[in-house]
Motif scaffolding. Structure first.
Motif, short mmCIF file in Angstrom:
data_model
loop_
_atom_site.label_atom_id
_atom_site.label_comp_id
_atom_site.label_asym_id
_atom_site.label_seq_id
_atom_site.Cartn_x
_atom_site.Cartn_y
_atom_site.Cartn_z
N LEU A 1 -27.42 15.04 24.60
CA LEU A 1 -26.45 15.96 24.02
C LEU A 1 -27.18 16.94 23.12
N THR A 2 -26.94 18.24 23.35
CA THR A 2 -27.61 19.28 22.58
C THR A 2 -26.57 20.23 21.98
N ALA A 3 -26.75 20.54 20.71
CA ALA A 3 -25.89 21.52 20.03
C ALA A 3 -26.79 22.51 19.31
N GLU B 1 -31.27 23.97 16.39
CA GLU B 1 -30.84 23.11 17.49
C GLU B 1 -30.99 21.64 17.13
N TYR B 2 -29.99 20.84 17.51
CA TYR B 2 -30.06 19.38 17.34
C TYR B 2 -29.79 18.73 18.69
N SER B 3 -30.59 17.74 19.04
CA SER B 3 -30.36 17.02 20.29
C SER B 3 -30.51 15.51 20.07
N HIS B 4 -29.68 14.76 20.79
CA HIS B 4 -29.73 13.29 20.74
C HIS B 4 -29.75 12.76 22.17
N ALA B 5 -30.64 11.79 22.41
CA ALA B 5 -30.81 11.25 23.75
C ALA B 5 -30.35 9.80 23.82
N GLU C 1 -36.67 8.29 17.35
CA GLU C 1 -37.13 8.40 18.74
C GLU C 1 -36.15 9.17 19.61
N ASN C 2 -34.86 9.13 19.24
CA ASN C 2 -33.82 9.75 20.06
C ASN C 2 -33.24 11.03 19.49
N ASP C 3 -33.70 11.45 18.34
CA ASP C 3 -33.13 12.64 17.68
C ASP C 3 -34.20 13.68 17.44
N ARG C 4 -33.83 14.94 17.65
CA ARG C 4 -34.78 16.03 17.43
C ARG C 4 -34.04 17.24 16.86
N VAL C 5 -34.68 17.91 15.89
CA VAL C 5 -34.14 19.13 15.27
C VAL C 5 -35.19 20.22 15.40
#
Length: 233
Positions: free
Chosen positions: A193-195, A183-187, A142-146
């Motif tokens: 946070l996005t990298a 791109e990887y993001s965590h909420a 739910e909190n991670d997206r690639v």
């Protein structure tokens, strides 16, 4: 999507891209924020489409030719034809987890370049573009997206559309390249946070349209006419 396609030499655009993939476009003029390095007066920021839990797609075809516009009695031999076609398709690979969006746009234009003074046909110039795009979006939690993304913009033009360019100075052009983004993001509750890793490759090459002969005569102190430059060396 965060891929900087600014041309390092001109400071303007350094790539073309598929118009069918635009979800949102933002135009920033004046007072450009520091995050957009190299911005000179105007920034165009584009967010692209993504897949969803339902399949969606589109197909279109646009065409135009000299028969659809008014005749120019001074340039009766100047004909042209052009078309632009594209498809899009997006949807789920795994519902609620993994989605895709893809598109391909093809553009062609063929145009007769006519001397505006004599009315003589100088050359026929053909332009071709193939604009591809693929995006994968993965939501493992739910909190991670690639997000993985690819787009390219190969472009070829057989000659110059400038009527002042004589035949033995005619230039063909090849440009375009491949662009990648991961791109990887965590909420968290109050923080995201996005990298990301991005790569923009571009080419702009001008070569002689006809390499069989070139004019290599140097003129100094005289007015050089088109007839002079056509004489050869």
């Amino acid at each position: 999507d965060g891929v900087n396609i600014t041309d390092n030499l001109t400071g303007t655009f350094g790539a073309n891209f598929n118009s069918e993939i635009i979800q949102e476009q933002q135009i920033i003029t004046g007072g450009v924020p520091a995050e957009y390095e190299g911005g000179q007066g105007l920034i165009s920021r584009v967010i692209t489409k993504s897949g969803s839990n339902e399949f969606h797609g589109s197909v279109n075809y646009y065409t135009q030719s000299d028969s659809l516009v008014a005749d120019n009695k001074h340039l009766e031999d100047a004909t042209f034809s052009t078309f632009d076609t594209a498809f899009t398709l997006g949807g789920p690979i795994i519902k609620d987890k993994l989605w895709f969006f893809s598109s391909l746009q093809r553009k062609e234009r063929e145009e007769d370049i006519v001397d505006p003074v004599t009315g003589n046909l100088l050359r026929t110039v053909k332009t071709e573009e193939d604009l591809g795009f693929v995006k994968l979006t993965w939501q493992p939690t739910e909190n991670d997206r690639v997000v993985a993304e690819f787009f390219n913009d190969p472009y070829e033009r057989s000659g110059s559309a400038n009527t002042t360019v004589v035949q033995n100075r005619d230039l063909a052009r090849v440009q375009g390249g491949d662009n990648y983004k991961l791109e990887y993001s965590h909420a968290w509750e109050n923080l995201i946070l996005t990298a990301n890793i991005v790569s923009h490759e571009g080419e702009l090459s001008n070569t002689a349209a006809d390499t069989s002969s070139r004019n290599d005569v140097a003129y100094t102190g005289v007015v050089v006419t088109n007839a002079d430059t056509q004489k050869g060396g």
